[in-house]
Design an enzyme around this catalytic site. Structure first.
Site, short mmCIF file in Angstrom:
data_model
loop_
_atom_site.label_atom_id
_atom_site.label_comp_id
_atom_site.label_asym_id
_atom_site.label_seq_id
_atom_site.Cartn_x
_atom_site.Cartn_y
_atom_site.Cartn_z
N GLU A 39 0.81 -1.23 0.00
CA GLU A 39 0.00 0.00 0.00
C GLU A 39 0.84 1.28 0.00
OE1 GLU A 39 -2.77 -0.40 3.25
OE2 GLU A 39 -3.75 -2.14 2.36
N ASP B 198 -12.21 -10.67 -0.71
CA ASP B 198 -13.53 -10.86 -0.10
C ASP B 198 -14.52 -10.00 -0.89
OD1 ASP B 198 -12.84 -8.30 1.03
OD2 ASP B 198 -12.23 -9.27 2.89
N HIS C 144 -10.23 -6.46 -1.97
CA HIS C 144 -11.32 -6.26 -1.02
C HIS C 144 -12.40 -5.53 -1.81
CE1 HIS C 144 -9.09 -7.58 2.48
NE2 HIS C 144 -8.10 -6.75 2.19
N GLU D 239 -6.07 -10.80 -1.15
CA GLU D 239 -6.88 -10.54 0.05
C GLU D 239 -8.37 -10.51 -0.31
OE1 GLU D 239 -5.43 -7.20 2.35
OE2 GLU D 239 -3.36 -7.58 1.75
N ASN E 162 2.25 -5.32 -3.12
CA ASN E 162 0.85 -5.59 -2.81
C ASN E 162 0.08 -4.28 -2.56
OD1 ASN E 162 -1.14 -7.76 -2.11
ND2 ASN E 162 -1.16 -6.71 -0.13
#
Length: 359
Positions: free
Chosen positions: A166, A273, A243, A271, A207
């Site tokens: 990030e 979801d 996400h 990651e 990432n």
């Protein structure tokens, strides 16, 4: 009487039709229809690439259903928090390996791959780093020592690392983190070099989230990784957090995945979801229709990922295991059901959607 008999026959035929379609009926009409998947079918043995989960060490130690699901379903594990700086390096001269070593040992015993998350991040920083006083050389030594101590400790045990996490704001500018302030923009490249020196065999990833939002941040990320490649910096892959939410435009997902693959690097959906309540509706429930929508979205993402070159498929990782464990409900203070297992670790329609994505 004839009407009653006709209704009974109709009801019977509907149950039979449902069972033939591979679903079970549920006495609770508001509950999602649970897919009938053979018990010997699992995510780790049904997908042509590694399928993983970020795991919570406390739950892994104490929750038998959680542990059993992790053992049965996943081939790759990421530490949800145990390898972040705040957990692993709480004091300048103190490293706490307890939880991370537990995960590594668990993975070895159960034949799982370990992906390390994360070496350099603007969050999860202990006070000794945020309060550190020193010149540029001292900060450089801090960064190098931190990275190389951790990577060396896990050399040969952790297959890959999110080296930098990030580093960009949503507008595509470099995040004004303490690392940027103290070390300048090329701290990213040097972080990869330091990690590679410590373990030349580990695969190294950049990432970030937001690839699917649109071109602004995505272009900045792609420019970074392509620049690192051009300069010969040892970077092996790009991590797309994903996400995401069920009402995201599907073409955004497709563009994010395909443009990441165009770098030639390995691609990790790292990651994943799929939030089902992005509007924070406190009274929302997971209806069968909503659960089926989620299944379709999972299938779409998996299908798009499965279409990229096999040599670039590092795998897909969900951020935790079940709806009971997700970060979303606590972070946003709302009901949500973003993962393929329900609160009781039963498979949801989303689970079938993942399987459908590779058919």
């Amino acid at each position: 009487m004839k009407k009653l008999l006709l209704l009974a026959m109709l009801s019977c035929s509907m149950v039979l039709a449902c069972s033939k379609r591979g679903v079970t009926t549920d006495p609770n009409p508001t509950a999602p229809v649970v897919p009938v998947v053979p018990d010997n079918t699992t995510l780790q043995n049904s997908l042509p690439f590694p399928f993983g989960a970020a795991v919570n060490i406390g739950l892994l130690k104490t929750n038998t259903a959680y542990r059993a699901t992790v053992v049965k379903e996943y081939s790759s594990l990421t530490a949800e928090n145990a390898m972040k700086t705040g957990s692993l390096h709480p004091q300048q001269n103190t490293y706490d390996w307890t939880d991370a070593d537990y995960l590594v040992d668990f993975a070895k015993q159960n034949n799982k791959r370990i992906h390390g998350h994360t070496l350099v991040w603007y969050k999860s920083l202990p006070a000794w780093i945020t309060n550190f006083q020193g010149d540029a050389a001292a900060w450089e030594n801090l960064l190098k020592t931190h990275i190389q101590t951790i990577v060396t400790h896990f050399k040969g045990k952790v297959a890959s690392w999110d080296v930098v996490n990030e580093a960009f704001e949503d507008d595509g500018t470099l995040r004004n983190s303490i690392w940027l302030q103290k070390l300048g923009p090329d701290y990213i490249a040097r972080s990869f070099q330091y990690a590679h020196e410590a373990d030349p065999d580990a695969l190294l990833f950049y990432n970030d989230y937001g690839h699917e939002y649109g071109p602004t941040k995505r272009t900045a990320i792609l420019n970074l990784v392509n620049n690192l490649k051009t300069r010969g910096i040892p970077i092996n892959g790009i991590g797309m957090q994903m996400h995401t939410r069920y009402n995201m435009t599907e073409s955004n997902w497709l563009t994010a995945i395909t443009t990441a693959a165009q770098t030639g690097l390995k691609v990790h959906i790292s990651e994943l979801d799929i939030a089902m309540n992005p509007d924070d509706n406190q009274s929302l429930t997971l209806t069968p229709a909503l659960a089926q929508t989620q299944a379709q979205k999972y299938a779409y993402i998996v299908k798009a990922y499965n279409a990229i070159p096999k040599t670039q498929q590092f795998g897909i990782t969900t951020w935790n295991v079940s709806d009971a464990d997700t970060w979303i409900t606590g972070n946003y203070n709302r009901p949500d059901w973003p993962l393929p297992f329900d609160n009781n670790y039963n498979r949801k329609p989303a689970y079938q959607g993942i399987l459908d994505g590779v058919k």
